[in-house]
Enzyme design. Sequence first.
Site, mmCIF file in Angstrom:
data_model
loop_
_atom_site.group_PDB
_atom_site.id
_atom_site.type_symbol
_atom_site.label_atom_id
_atom_site.label_comp_id
_atom_site.label_asym_id
_atom_site.label_seq_id
_atom_site.Cartn_x
_atom_site.Cartn_y
_atom_site.Cartn_z
ATOM 1 N N ARG A 122 1.774 -4.266 7.665
ATOM 2 C CA ARG A 122 0.544 -5.050 7.870
ATOM 3 C C ARG A 122 0.871 -6.519 8.059
ATOM 4 N NH1 ARG A 122 -2.144 -2.935 2.638
ATOM 5 N NH2 ARG A 122 -0.058 -2.050 2.412
ATOM 6 N N ASN B 270 7.539 8.333 2.667
ATOM 7 C CA ASN B 270 7.933 7.388 3.719
ATOM 8 C C ASN B 270 8.838 8.022 4.784
ATOM 9 O OD1 ASN B 270 8.105 4.523 1.487
ATOM 10 N ND2 ASN B 270 6.433 5.208 2.784
ATOM 11 N N ARG C 2 6.635 -3.416 13.147
ATOM 12 C CA ARG C 2 6.721 -3.129 11.715
ATOM 13 C C ARG C 2 8.114 -3.421 11.156
ATOM 14 N NH1 ARG C 2 2.870 -0.185 9.380
ATOM 15 N NH2 ARG C 2 4.372 0.591 7.867
ATOM 16 N N ASP D 6 5.384 -3.179 -0.617
ATOM 17 C CA ASP D 6 4.292 -2.669 0.216
ATOM 18 C C ASP D 6 3.782 -3.771 1.127
ATOM 19 O OD1 ASP D 6 2.599 -0.705 1.114
ATOM 20 O OD2 ASP D 6 1.133 -0.955 -0.480
ATOM 21 N N ASN E 227 4.603 -4.491 4.275
ATOM 22 C CA ASN E 227 5.498 -5.059 5.295
ATOM 23 C C ASN E 227 4.934 -4.880 6.707
ATOM 24 O OD1 ASN E 227 7.324 -5.652 3.318
ATOM 25 N ND2 ASN E 227 8.780 -4.023 3.841
ATOM 26 N N HIS F 151 9.761 -5.283 7.761
ATOM 27 C CA HIS F 151 10.741 -4.754 6.797
ATOM 28 C C HIS F 151 11.919 -5.716 6.653
ATOM 29 C CE1 HIS F 151 8.478 -1.160 6.513
ATOM 30 N NE2 HIS F 151 8.816 -0.664 7.688
ATOM 31 N N SER G 103 9.584 5.798 -0.600
ATOM 32 C CA SER G 103 9.097 7.001 -1.274
ATOM 33 C C SER G 103 9.442 8.235 -0.443
ATOM 34 C CB SER G 103 7.579 6.920 -1.457
ATOM 35 O OG SER G 103 6.941 7.017 -0.199
HETATM 36 C C1 IPE Z 1 6.625 -1.259 2.373
HETATM 37 O O1 IPE Z 1 5.827 -1.637 3.443
HETATM 38 C C2 IPE Z 1 8.033 -0.895 2.755
HETATM 39 C C3 IPE Z 1 8.285 0.553 2.857
HETATM 40 C C4 IPE Z 1 7.491 1.502 2.442
HETATM 41 C C5 IPE Z 1 9.543 0.958 3.471
HETATM 42 P P1 IPE Z 1 4.976 -0.581 4.266
HETATM 43 O O2 IPE Z 1 5.858 -0.019 5.311
HETATM 44 O O3 IPE Z 1 4.344 0.392 3.349
HETATM 45 O O4 IPE Z 1 3.903 -1.502 4.942
HETATM 46 P P2 IPE Z 1 2.349 -1.216 5.134
HETATM 47 O O5 IPE Z 1 1.813 -0.814 3.802
HETATM 48 O O6 IPE Z 1 2.236 -0.126 6.146
HETATM 49 O O7 IPE Z 1 1.793 -2.503 5.620
HETATM 50 MG MG MG Z 2 2.412 0.743 2.529
#
Ligand code: IPE
Ligand code: MG
Length: 163
Positions: free
Chosen positions: A19, A63, A28, A15, A17, A32, A60
């Site tokens: 941010r 996602n 973003r 989680d 990544n 990743h 998930s």
């Molecule tokens: C986790 O980072 C990676 C995946 C869910 C693919 P996020 O994508 O959830 O990053 P934030 O939480 O928006 O910062």
């Molecule tokens: Mg997240």
Amino acid sequence: MQKDNNNLHVAIIMDGNGRWAKKRLMPRTFGHSVGSETFVKVVDTCNESGLEYLTVYALSTENWNRSGDEIGGLMKIMHAYIAKYVPELNKKNIRLKLYGDLSRFDDKSREKLLESQKLLENNTGMTLGICLSYGGRNEIKQAFEAMLAAGVTEVSVETISNY
Ligand code: IPE
Ligand code: MG
């Protein structure tokens, strides 16, 4: 989470990544990409320390609602990871176990994922679990579908666990 006295199981939810990248004024997908490098380091460290089970929640079911660009970026990272690291996981005797609804991936991605799992399935070292397109409700749905297919007529907590 402790499986029994000897077998430790560590589970990690990936989680932050996005941010992390945003803070650095980067897209973003860059988050990743760096996150996937961290994942490689975590796998190695856990394996070298003799951990028996490491499971990571990588994607998930929710996602899938991310933008096409972000999903595309994630798929690209996943394919690059498979090409570069699956042979390394094999050399390190790491077993791979995939969890989640792989039917939601495109054919080529699903093929690569299942091929990787197959290649590593007889390894005897650390078991690396990766949850992809994973959701608790979906997991329950799949268990019930399997029970229906098997003709189960009486459902107990134990039956659900078995499926
Ligand atoms: C986790 O980072 C990676 C995946 C869910 C693919 P996020 O994508 O959830 O990053 P934030 O939480 O928006 O910062
Ligand atoms: Mg997240």
